[in-house]
Design an enzyme around this catalytic site. Structure first.
Site, PDB file in Angstrom:
ATOM      1  N   TYR A 152       0.757  -1.357  -0.147  1.00 50.28           N
ATOM      2  CA  TYR A 152      -0.121  -0.068   0.013  1.00 50.28           C
ATOM      3  C   TYR A 152       0.930   1.437   0.270  1.00 50.28           C
ATOM      4  O   TYR A 152       0.558   2.489  -1.012  1.00 50.28           O
ATOM      5  CB  TYR A 152      -0.582  -0.172   1.439  1.00 50.28           C
ATOM      6  N   LYS A 206       1.156   4.294  -2.977  1.00 50.91           N
ATOM      7  CA  LYS A 206       1.879   5.946  -2.870  1.00 50.91           C
ATOM      8  C   LYS A 206       2.439   6.676  -2.774  1.00 50.91           C
ATOM      9  O   LYS A 206       2.244   6.891  -3.447  1.00 50.91           O
ATOM     10  CB  LYS A 206       1.023   5.894  -1.596  1.00 50.91           C
ATOM     11  N   LYS A 211     -15.530  -2.777  19.446  1.00 44.27           N
ATOM     12  CA  LYS A 211     -15.644  -4.037  20.130  1.00 44.27           C
ATOM     13  C   LYS A 211     -16.518  -3.193  21.683  1.00 44.27           C
ATOM     14  O   LYS A 211     -16.765  -4.013  22.480  1.00 44.27           O
ATOM     15  CB  LYS A 211     -14.208  -4.388  20.263  1.00 44.27           C
ATOM     16  N   ARG A 250       4.714   5.569  15.038  1.00 47.40           N
ATOM     17  CA  ARG A 250       4.518   6.490  14.405  1.00 47.40           C
ATOM     18  C   ARG A 250       3.842   7.384  14.849  1.00 47.40           C
ATOM     19  O   ARG A 250       2.399   7.725  16.177  1.00 47.40           O
ATOM     20  CB  ARG A 250       3.625   5.885  12.809  1.00 47.40           C
TER      21      ARG A 250
END
Ligand code: NAD
Length: 328
Positions: A149, A153, A200, A283
């Site tokens: 992915y 990009k 959840k 990140r």
């Protein structure tokens, strides 16, 4: 009033963008494989079509739009992108969409095109320390994204910039970092961490247990949809081409993310850590460049956006349960 085309207008970010562009008074055409699943589109015109087919791209760019927002992609959360099972489709489908859309836009005389890239382009080797990931825009080379992915990009960023260089079409590029909010995927296998944990938590009675992939010490930041769109609109109005991060700098562990959602729900649940597709260890968005170039950066606290998202998911979970009960 501008005439604007949004490709991927049936998706999460695209459907919110259409709403915003309409509220600003523009004429908007949307195109996607599907209508937005959670509310009627506000686009003036909506084309159902497959952008892998160049004829569809030519059809939807039948006029020199003031702006095109190219958001269509074959994508999803970690379960979709990092399992390895969808790699060929992700690369093939999204590359075709971008190849067709940039060519059709340039041929139609489109004045400006926005492309949504991703934080997934950043090299894995800079994101091993969960407390100190490096995601400044200039840290992208030597390239080593941890997913196909991300590679697609990165290829498409280059594609858009090459069309600008060689054919003069005006381009804007942003790298989104985990955008979340109501009216996005929540149970179709493409949902991301915030929606997955909201679901959840909403589905589990107080005192119960939810599952989490990994040890939960991996870190991320999450940006609420409204601030993402604010950044996109500001970038389009500016002279800055990008690529620029559009993300939050409020980095949290996934354990913390789940805890915040439990607090919002007023529930105490235990977490069972299980193996699963994870992505990089840490990140965070680096917002120095966006602040320098646009004089703006996202600032809203994560908890505010999570409240909106949780309350929406709570409602759809309840509606889903009701329907299931009717069927049985
Ligand atoms: P989404 O999956 O909700 O929207 C993408 C849309 O593209 C979907 O509605 C899908 O039907 C459409 N699409 C896919 N293939 C198509 C085709 N062949 N023809 C026509 N339409 C097609 O995703 P999103 O979260 O709204 O993301 C929008 C864009 O932003 C994507 O390019 C994505 O890669 C990028 N992005 C999103 C995030 C995020 O956190 N949501 C982060 C980084 C980058």
């Amino acid at each position: 009033m501008d005439r604007i085309l949004v490709s991927g207008a049936g998706g999460f970010i695209g459907s919110h963008l259409v709403k915003r562009l309409k509220a600003e008074g523009n004429w908007v055409r949307g195109v996607d494989l599907k209508y937005p699943p959670f509310r009627k589109t506000q686009a003036d015109d909506f084309v159902i079509g497959d952008l892998r087919d160049p004829r569809i791209c030519t059809k939807v760019t039948d006029q020199p739009f003031d702006e095109v927002y190219q958001l269509a992609a074959d994508m999803g959360g970690a379960g979709f992108v990092f399992s390895g099972e969808n790699d060929a489709d992700i690369m093939h489908n999204s590359a075709l969409i971008n190849l067709n859309m940039i060519e059709a836009s340039y041929k139609a005389g489109v004045k400006k095109i926005f492309y949504s890239s991703s934080a997934c382009i950043y090299p894995e080797y800079n994101q091993r320390d969960p407390d100190n990931p490096r995601c400044s825009e200039d840290s992208v080379y030597p390239a080593a994204p941890d997913s196909e992915y991300g590679w697609e990009k990165l290829f498409s960023e280059h594609l858009y910039l090459a069309f600008m260089r060689n054919y003069g079409i005006n381009v804007r590029l942003a790298r989104f970092h985990n955008i979340f909010g109501p009216e996005g995927s929540w149970n179709d296998g493409r949902e991301k961490a915030p929606a997955a944990f909201c679901r959840k938590v909403a589905e589990t009675p107080d005192g119960g247990e939810i599952e989490m992939w990994g040890d939960g010490f991996q870190t991320r930041s999450f940006l609420y949809i409204d601030e993402c769109l604010e950044g996109v609109r500001r970038l389009m109005k500016s002279d800055f081409i990008g690529p620029v991060n559009i993300g939050s700098e409020e980095m949290v562990s996934i354990n913390k993310l789940a805890e915040i959602i439990m607090d919002i729900a007023g529930k105490k649940l235990s977490i069972k850590h299980i193996p699963g597709p994870l992505g990089v260890r840490g990140r965070n968005s680096d917002n120095r460049l966006i602040e320098e170039k646009l004089g703006w950066k996202p600032t809203a606290p994560l908890v505010e956006g999570l409240k909106e998202t949780y309350h929406w998911i709570e409602k759809v979970v309840a509606a889903d349960k009701k329907q299931e009960a009717k069927r049985n």
